[in-house]
Write a protein that holds these residues in place. Structure first.
Motif, PDB file in Angstrom:
ATOM      1  N   ASP A  85       0.811  -1.224   0.000  1.00  0.00           N
ATOM      2  CA  ASP A  85       0.000   0.000   0.000  1.00  0.00           C
ATOM      3  C   ASP A  85       0.841   1.270   0.000  1.00  0.00           C
ATOM      4  O   ASP A  85       0.293   2.375  -0.105  1.00  0.00           O
ATOM      5  CB  ASP A  85      -0.898   0.036   1.244  1.00  0.00           C
ATOM      6  N   ALA A 137       0.385   4.193  -2.576  1.00  0.00           N
ATOM      7  CA  ALA A 137      -0.811   5.043  -2.524  1.00  0.00           C
ATOM      8  C   ALA A 137      -0.583   6.258  -1.630  1.00  0.00           C
ATOM      9  O   ALA A 137      -1.159   7.330  -1.854  1.00  0.00           O
ATOM     10  CB  ALA A 137      -2.001   4.230  -2.022  1.00  0.00           C
ATOM     11  N   SER A 139       2.270  10.231 -10.309  1.00  0.00           N
ATOM     12  CA  SER A 139       2.636   8.914 -10.849  1.00  0.00           C
ATOM     13  C   SER A 139       4.079   8.563 -10.548  1.00  0.00           C
ATOM     14  O   SER A 139       4.396   7.408 -10.255  1.00  0.00           O
ATOM     15  CB  SER A 139       2.425   8.896 -12.373  1.00  0.00           C
ATOM     16  N   GLY A 152      -4.176   4.096 -15.733  1.00  0.00           N
ATOM     17  CA  GLY A 152      -4.283   4.139 -14.277  1.00  0.00           C
ATOM     18  C   GLY A 152      -5.680   4.361 -13.745  1.00  0.00           C
ATOM     19  O   GLY A 152      -5.878   4.413 -12.538  1.00  0.00           O
ATOM     20  N   HIS A 175      -3.279  10.882  -9.185  1.00  0.00           N
ATOM     21  CA  HIS A 175      -3.254   9.687  -8.353  1.00  0.00           C
ATOM     22  C   HIS A 175      -3.821   8.458  -9.061  1.00  0.00           C
ATOM     23  O   HIS A 175      -4.807   7.856  -8.606  1.00  0.00           O
ATOM     24  CB  HIS A 175      -4.005   9.931  -7.035  1.00  0.00           C
ATOM     25  N   ASN A 212      -4.009   4.492 -10.443  1.00  0.00           N
ATOM     26  CA  ASN A 212      -3.858   3.240  -9.709  1.00  0.00           C
ATOM     27  C   ASN A 212      -2.657   2.447 -10.224  1.00  0.00           C
ATOM     28  O   ASN A 212      -2.455   2.324 -11.438  1.00  0.00           O
ATOM     29  CB  ASN A 212      -5.124   2.391  -9.856  1.00  0.00           C
ATOM     30  N   LEU A 214       0.149  -1.119  -9.016  1.00  0.00           N
ATOM     31  CA  LEU A 214       0.104  -2.410  -8.344  1.00  0.00           C
ATOM     32  C   LEU A 214       1.504  -2.969  -8.191  1.00  0.00           C
ATOM     33  O   LEU A 214       2.267  -3.014  -9.171  1.00  0.00           O
ATOM     34  CB  LEU A 214      -0.751  -3.396  -9.176  1.00  0.00           C
ATOM     35  N   ALA A 273      -2.410  -2.382 -12.463  1.00  0.00           N
ATOM     36  CA  ALA A 273      -3.762  -2.716 -12.042  1.00  0.00           C
ATOM     37  C   ALA A 273      -4.713  -2.869 -13.223  1.00  0.00           C
ATOM     38  O   ALA A 273      -5.802  -3.427 -13.079  1.00  0.00           O
ATOM     39  CB  ALA A 273      -4.282  -1.652 -11.086  1.00  0.00           C
ATOM     40  N   CYS A 274      -4.339  -2.365 -14.399  1.00  0.00           N
ATOM     41  CA  CYS A 274      -5.194  -2.502 -15.578  1.00  0.00           C
ATOM     42  C   CYS A 274      -4.950  -3.860 -16.235  1.00  0.00           C
ATOM     43  O   CYS A 274      -3.987  -4.558 -15.930  1.00  0.00           O
ATOM     44  CB  CYS A 274      -4.914  -1.376 -16.568  1.00  0.00           C
TER      45      CYS A 274
END
Length: 579
Positions: free
Chosen positions: A52, A55, A66, A210, A215, A217, A219, A224-225
Motif C-alpha cells: 500500500d 498510494a 505517478s 491508471g 493519483h 492506480n 500495483l 492494475a489494468c
C-alpha cells in the motif's frame, strides 16, 4: 548596509518555498532557500503494508503523482524480489513519459514563461505581425492563425478593461526588463492558452492505464489494468488508437510550438546564459524516464531511457563521467529542522531518519536566516559534493557520453543561439535543456515505447502482473530495497526496509531536495542558493519587484510539497487533515 529581501511564496503553485536575500548595489550578496512546511509522508508510510506504500507516497506531490507511485512500487519490488512482466514495465514507461512531457509543458508555459512574457503588452500587438513573428522563429504550430491571434488579443484587452487580471494577477508587468515586442508577447500568450488544452489532453494516457488522474492506480508486481483486445473494460484496440493519436498530438505540440518558443524567448534574454549558474556538478541515472530497481550495476533490463548510463560529472569536466554508486548518497540536516540520533552527520537513505525538531521563530516571522536552521528540507550530497539534478544534468550527462540524439539537439541549439555547452549551467540553460529533453522524450514514446507495447500485444503478450511475490508469506523476514528514477524535476529515489510484512523504514530523496536544500555541515550552499549568490553578480534591480531571482529559481522548476493544512491569512489553522 545590505538590504534584506524576502520572496514568499515564490512558486505559482505548491507555494511553500521562501527565499531570503541580502542585496547591495543591485546585486545579490547572500541567499537562503527555505522550505516552510513539514509533511512527514515517510513517517505516515512506516508500519503499513508495503503493497500500500505507493498510494501514500504519490501524495508527496499533487502534480507528479505517478512518479512517486512508480518509485515506491519499484523499491518494494526490489525488496521482496518481484519482477513485473515486460508489458507492465512498458505501461509504466508510457505513464512516466506522458507525465514528463505534460510536466515540462506546464512548467514552461504556466509556471515560468510569464517571467519573460509581458501579458498586458499583448493587448497592443498587431495580430498579423504576431503570425509573422511565429513563422520567423520556425514555429509551425497550427494555432498560429490571424483569427486565433486576434481572438487572444481581444481576450487580453477584455481582461485588462475589466480591471480583474484573473490568473495573471500579481505579475510585475511594469518591470523594465520585459524585453519581448508586443507581437511576441501575443504569440506566447496564445500558446500559453493552447498549452492548457494540451496538458489536459496529454495526461489522458495516464488516465487510460491508471483509471484516473491525478493519483492513478498502480500495483506491486505489475499494473492494475488489464489488456484484452476483445473486452471493452480492458485495454483494447479502441483505446490503443486513442493513445496513438494523443502521442502524435504531443509530438506535434512539442516540436511545432514548445521548442521554437523556448529557443526564441531564451534568445531574446541571451545574457541569462551567463546568469544563475549553480555548482557545475551533475548527477543522473539516465534519460528522463530511466528506472532502476536497486543498484544499476546489477540491472539486466534494457530500455531506450537507459541508453545514457548512470553517472556524475564533477567541476564541469565533460571529459570524465564518474560511474554511479548509490552508497555515495547522503543527506545532511545541518541547516534543517531535523535531528539525527548520532548528531550532525550525513546519513545514507537506507539508514535515514525523519525526526522533526523546529527551532525557528514562532510564526508569523519576518526573517528566518538568522538561525543556523532555517528550512524543512534536508541537504543531499553525492560523494560529498553539491550536485545539480534534472533536465540540465541529464542533457549534459547524455552529451558527455556522446548519446547521438542528445548531442545533435544540444549542438544545433548551441549553434543557433551562439552559446557554449557549459552555458547550459545557467538560468536560461536550464529552461532550454528542459525543452530539448521534452523533444527526446516525445520521440522515444512515439518511436519506441508505444510501438513495442503494441507489437507485444499483437504477438499475444498481455501479461501485466507477477503474482509470485504478492503474498507476504513469500517474502523474506527482513529485506530492503530502493528505486532510482529520472522524473521531470530530476533524480528521485525511494528507500524501504520491510520487517515482518510491514514497512519498518521509508525514505524518499526527491529532486527538489537535491536542489532546494540548504547549507551542509561544511557551509556549502545548495544549488538554489548558489545560483543566486554564488558569484555576487546576480542582478536584482528593484527589490520591490524581484523578477530576476524569480526567473532563476523558477528555471529549476521547484516543487515544494502540496499542503495538507489549510491556513487563513493570519497563519492560523482552519483545518488539519490527519492520517
Amino acid at each position: 548596509m545590505a538590504q534584506r529581501v524576502v520572496i514568499d511564496p515564490l512558486t505559482r503553485i505548491e507555494g511553500h518555498l521562501r527565499i531570503e536575500l541580502e542585496t547591495g548595489s543591485k546585486k545579490i550578496e547572500k541567499a537562503w532557500s527555505e522550505t516552510t512546511q513539514f509533511r512527514g509522508i515517510e513517517t505516515i508510510i512506516a508500519g503499513r503494508d508495503p503493497r500500500d506504500a505507493w498510494a501514500f507516497a504519490q501524495r508527496i506531490c499533487g502534480v507528479c503523482t505517478s512518479v512517486h507511485a512508480v518509485a515506491s512500487i519499484v523499491a518494494v519490488e526490489n525488496a521482496i524480489g518481484s519482477n513485473p512482466p515486460e508489458q507492465a514495465r512498458l505501461i509504466r514507461d508510457m505513464v512516466m513519459a506522458s507525465q514528463n512531457i505534460q510536466d515540462h509543458v506546464i512548467h514552461f508555459y504556466h509556471l515560468h514563461a510569464l517571467d519573460w512574457v509581458n501579458v498586458p503588452s499583448a493587448a497592443t500587438a498587431d495580430p498579423q505581425k504576431a503570425v509573422d513573428f511565429a513563422k520567423a522563429i520556425g514555429s509551425t504550430w497550427k494555432g498560429n492563425t490571424l483569427a486565433r491571434m486576434t481572438e487572444v488579443r481581444d481576450t487580453v484587452k477584455g481582461i485588462l478593461a475589466s480591471g480583474q487580471l484573473s490568473i495573471f494577477t500579481g505579475g510585475y508587468w511594469d518591470h523594465p526588463d520585459y524585453r519581448l515586442p508586443p507581437e511576441a508577447n501575443l504569440m506566447a500568450v496564445a500558446h500559453y492558452l493552447d498549452a492548457l488544452e494540451f496538458q489536459r489532453s496529454m495526461i489522458r494516457i495516464a488516465t487510460v492505464f491508471g483509471g484516473k488522474n491525478p493519483h492513478p492506480n498502480f500495483l506491486v508486481g505489475g499494473m492494475a489494468c488489464t489488456i484484452d483486445p476483445s473486452h471493452s473494460e480492458s485495454i483494447n484496440e479502441v483505446q490503443l488508437d486513442q493513445i496513438k493519436q494523443w502521442i502524435a498530438e504531443s509530438s506535434e505540440f512539442v516540436s511545432a510550438c514548445y521548442v521554437p518558443d523556448a529557443m526564441a524567448i531564451m534568445g531574446v534574454y541571451k545574457d541569462y546564459f551567463d546568469i544563475g549558474a549553480a555548482q557545475p556538478n551533475y548527477l543522473a541515472v539516465g534519460m528522463a524516464g530511466a528506472t532502476y530497481a536497486g543498484d544499476p550495476a546489477s540491472s539486466r533490463l534494457t530500455s531506450p531511457y537507459n541508453e545514457v548510463k548512470p553517472g556524475a560529472i564533477y567541476d564541469g569536466d565533460l571529459g570524465t563521467v564518474h560511474p554511479f554508486d548509490p552508497t555515495k548518497i547522503a543527506e545532511w540536516v545541518s541547516s534543517a529542522w531535523y535531528t539525527y540520533e548520532e548528531g550532525d552527520i550525513g546519513l545514507t537513505p537506507d539508514k535515514g531518519e525523519t525526526s522533526p525538531h523546529y527551532t525557528g521563530p514562532k510564526p508569523p516571522y519576518e526573517w528566518l536566516a538568522d538561525g543556523k536552521e532555517y528550512t524543512w528540507s534536508k541537504a543531499p550530497r553525492y560523494d560529498g559534493r553539491v550536485v545539480q539534478v534534472g533536465p540540465v544534468a541529464r542533457v549534459i550527462l547524455g552529451y558527455a557520453q556522446g548519446h547521438p540524439a542528445t548531442k545533435k539537439l544540444v549542438d544545433d541549439a548551441c549553434k543557433k543561439l551562439g552559446i557554449r555547452v557549459a552555458q547550459l549551467n545557467s538560468t536560461a540553460g536550464r529552461t532550454l535543456a528542459r525543452a530539448l529533453e521534452c523533444a527526446l522524450i516525445a520521440d522515444i514514446l512515439s518511436q519506441n515505447t508505444f510501438p513495442t507495447f503494441v507489437k507485444n500485444i499483437v504477438g499475444g503478450d498481455i501479461d501485466v502482473f507477477d503474482a509470485s511475490r504478492w503474498e507476504p508469506s513469500s517474502w523474506p523476514g527482513q529485506s530492503s530495497g530502493f528505486s532510482l528514477v529520472e522524473v521531470p524535476r530530476g533524480f528521485l529515489s525511494h528507500w524501504v526496509t520491510i520487517e515482518k510484512g510491514k514497512v519498518a523504514r521509508y525514505q524518499a530523496v526527491v529532486p527538489t531536495t537535491w536542489l532546494g536544500g540548504g547549507r551542509d555541515a561544511d557551509g556549502k550552499q545548495g544549488p538554489y542558493e548558489e545560483s543566486l549568490a554564488g558569484n555576487g553578480k546576480h542582478p536584482l534591480v528593484d527589490p520591490a519587484q524581484p523578477l530576476e531571482p524569480l526567473r532563476t529559481i523558477h528555471s529549476f522548476d521547484p516543487c515544494m510539497s502540496c499542503a495538507v493544512h489549510v491556513l487563513d491569512p493570519d497563519g492560523s489553522d482552519l483545518a488539519v487533515v490527519a492520517s
